[in-house]
Write a protein that holds these residues in place. Structure first.
Motif, mmCIF file in Angstrom:
data_model
loop_
_atom_site.group_PDB
_atom_site.id
_atom_site.type_symbol
_atom_site.label_atom_id
_atom_site.label_comp_id
_atom_site.label_asym_id
_atom_site.label_seq_id
_atom_site.Cartn_x
_atom_site.Cartn_y
_atom_site.Cartn_z
ATOM 1 N N ALA A 102 0.802 -1.225 0.000
ATOM 2 C CA ALA A 102 0.000 0.000 0.000
ATOM 3 C C ALA A 102 0.835 1.274 0.000
ATOM 4 N N PHE A 103 1.940 1.285 0.697
ATOM 5 C CA PHE A 103 2.744 2.503 0.792
ATOM 6 C C PHE A 103 4.097 2.394 0.097
ATOM 7 N N ILE A 104 4.344 1.258 -0.577
ATOM 8 C CA ILE A 104 5.641 1.128 -1.248
ATOM 9 C C ILE A 104 5.543 1.055 -2.768
ATOM 10 N N GLU A 105 4.378 0.694 -3.285
ATOM 11 C CA GLU A 105 4.193 0.565 -4.732
ATOM 12 C C GLU A 105 2.829 1.136 -5.102
ATOM 13 N N ALA A 106 2.775 2.420 -5.398
ATOM 14 C CA ALA A 106 1.497 3.100 -5.637
ATOM 15 C C ALA A 106 0.699 2.473 -6.776
ATOM 16 N N ASP A 107 1.345 2.112 -7.875
ATOM 17 C CA ASP A 107 0.630 1.514 -9.010
ATOM 18 C C ASP A 107 0.011 0.175 -8.626
ATOM 19 N N LEU A 108 0.780 -0.636 -7.949
ATOM 20 C CA LEU A 108 0.268 -1.941 -7.513
ATOM 21 C C LEU A 108 -0.833 -1.770 -6.479
ATOM 22 N N SER A 109 -0.664 -0.794 -5.613
ATOM 23 C CA SER A 109 -1.662 -0.543 -4.584
ATOM 24 C C SER A 109 -3.023 -0.261 -5.206
ATOM 25 N N LYS A 110 -3.051 0.485 -6.291
ATOM 26 C CA LYS A 110 -4.318 0.788 -6.971
ATOM 27 C C LYS A 110 -4.984 -0.482 -7.491
ATOM 28 N N MET A 111 -4.177 -1.408 -7.991
ATOM 29 C CA MET A 111 -4.744 -2.672 -8.492
ATOM 30 C C MET A 111 -5.377 -3.474 -7.356
ATOM 31 N N TYR A 112 -4.686 -3.520 -6.224
ATOM 32 C CA TYR A 112 -5.217 -4.268 -5.088
ATOM 33 C C TYR A 112 -6.423 -3.565 -4.474
ATOM 34 N N ALA A 113 -6.442 -2.235 -4.515
ATOM 35 C CA ALA A 113 -7.610 -1.491 -4.026
ATOM 36 C C ALA A 113 -8.826 -1.798 -4.893
ATOM 37 N N TYR A 114 -8.617 -1.859 -6.194
ATOM 38 C CA TYR A 114 -9.707 -2.204 -7.109
ATOM 39 C C TYR A 114 -10.261 -3.598 -6.776
ATOM 40 N N SER A 115 -9.364 -4.554 -6.605
ATOM 41 C CA SER A 115 -9.792 -5.926 -6.289
ATOM 42 C C SER A 115 -10.510 -5.992 -4.946
ATOM 43 N N THR A 116 -10.045 -5.216 -3.979
ATOM 44 C CA THR A 116 -10.698 -5.176 -2.663
ATOM 45 C C THR A 116 -12.121 -4.654 -2.799
ATOM 46 N N ASN A 117 -12.299 -3.605 -3.568
ATOM 47 C CA ASN A 117 -13.649 -3.074 -3.791
ATOM 48 C C ASN A 117 -14.528 -4.076 -4.532
ATOM 49 N N GLU A 118 -13.944 -4.846 -5.412
ATOM 50 C CA GLU A 118 -14.700 -5.899 -6.091
ATOM 51 C C GLU A 118 -15.161 -6.960 -5.090
ATOM 52 N N LEU A 119 -14.318 -7.284 -4.125
ATOM 53 C CA LEU A 119 -14.705 -8.253 -3.094
ATOM 54 C C LEU A 119 -15.890 -7.731 -2.284
ATOM 55 N N ILE A 120 -15.864 -6.457 -1.941
ATOM 56 C CA ILE A 120 -17.000 -5.862 -1.228
ATOM 57 C C ILE A 120 -18.250 -5.950 -2.102
ATOM 58 N N GLY A 121 -18.099 -5.721 -3.391
ATOM 59 C CA GLY A 121 -19.215 -5.839 -4.327
ATOM 60 C C GLY A 121 -19.787 -7.244 -4.387
ATOM 61 N N ILE A 122 -18.937 -8.232 -4.210
ATOM 62 C CA ILE A 122 -19.392 -9.631 -4.187
ATOM 63 C C ILE A 122 -20.292 -9.870 -2.976
ATOM 64 N N PHE A 123 -19.879 -9.377 -1.822
ATOM 65 C CA PHE A 123 -20.727 -9.488 -0.635
ATOM 66 C C PHE A 123 -22.050 -8.768 -0.880
ATOM 67 N N LYS A 124 -21.965 -7.599 -1.477
ATOM 68 C CA LYS A 124 -23.150 -6.788 -1.760
ATOM 69 C C LYS A 124 -24.116 -7.537 -2.684
ATOM 70 N N ASN A 125 -23.580 -8.240 -3.669
ATOM 71 C CA ASN A 125 -24.422 -8.971 -4.609
ATOM 72 C C ASN A 125 -25.249 -10.049 -3.902
ATOM 73 N N SER A 126 -24.604 -10.824 -3.038
ATOM 74 C CA SER A 126 -25.340 -11.870 -2.327
ATOM 75 C C SER A 126 -26.375 -11.264 -1.388
ATOM 76 N N LEU A 127 -26.032 -10.175 -0.745
ATOM 77 C CA LEU A 127 -26.995 -9.506 0.142
ATOM 78 C C LEU A 127 -28.189 -8.967 -0.654
ATOM 79 N N LYS A 128 -27.918 -8.464 -1.849
ATOM 80 C CA LYS A 128 -29.001 -7.963 -2.709
ATOM 81 C C LYS A 128 -29.933 -9.104 -3.111
ATOM 82 N N ILE A 129 -29.354 -10.239 -3.465
ATOM 83 C CA ILE A 129 -30.155 -11.420 -3.813
ATOM 84 C C ILE A 129 -31.005 -11.842 -2.614
ATOM 85 N N SER A 130 -30.480 -11.597 -1.422
ATOM 86 C CA SER A 130 -31.187 -11.949 -0.193
ATOM 87 C C SER A 130 -32.161 -10.874 0.268
#
Length: 192
Positions: free
Chosen positions: A114-142
């Protein structure tokens, strides 16, 4: 579907080896020579496919995104909350029993870089937000109300990752039982 060429297979193999070593030993503690030794390939082969360790790390990020987000959790999230959570925790327990689980690579590596490779950090932040979206999808179905989806998905994600971090630090597999209990209580608490 045709198998990849020898060069494509060699590149994929290097990505898989780096992914394993980055997760087990950390990005900063894994050098190119460690990857070469583990893979049994020459430095020339590495530089044929990647210009640097950082270039390889970009591919590792894509690799984990495909395996975890696209191939495993997105399809799984098309179920209601209790099925999604029970299957997710069951899969984690199975991966652990096979010696194939060392924590969530997206978050573990994302934290480190997160604090040593800014470009890589952005990629992992995107993936983290996608994971939150996955939880959101199942909750929406529910049938969670739309105005509560984001908040509840973020809480669920925090519980999920918290238990995984606890497991990674302690190696206490009961973390998965607590994860299951806590994530299912989100459903009960919110009358889904």
């Amino acid at each position: 579907m045709a198998k990849g060429t020898k060069g494509e297979n060699a590149k994929k193999y290097l990505i898989e080896i780096a992914a394993k070593l980055f997760l087990q030993n950390g990005y900063s503690n894994t050098g190119i020579n460690d990857i070469l030794t583990e893979a049994g390939v020459s430095k020339g082969s590495f530089y044929f496919h990647f210009s640097s360790k950082k270039d390889l790390a970009v591919e590792v990020s894509k690799h984990y995104y495909k395996i975890i987000v696209q191939n495993w959790l997105k399809p799984l999230s098309n179920n209601n909350w209790d099925i999604f959570i029970n299957k997710l925790v069951s899969d984690l327990k199975n991966f652990t029993s096979l010696g194939k689980f060392f924590g969530c690579p997206i978050v573990i590596l994302g934290l480190e870089i997160a604090f040593i490779e800014a470009d890589l950090s952005k990629m992992y932040a995107y993936s983290t937000n996608e994971l939150i979206g996955i939880f959101k999808n199942s909750l929406k179905i529910s049938k969670v109300p739309e105005d509560e989806l984001d908040s509840i998905a973020r809480k669920a994600f925090a519980l999920y990752e918290g238990h995984i971090v606890y497991y990674r630090i302690t190696k206490d597999e009961s973390a998965f039982d607590f994860m299951l209990k806590d994530l299912l209580e989100i459903e009960l608490h919110n009358n889904i």
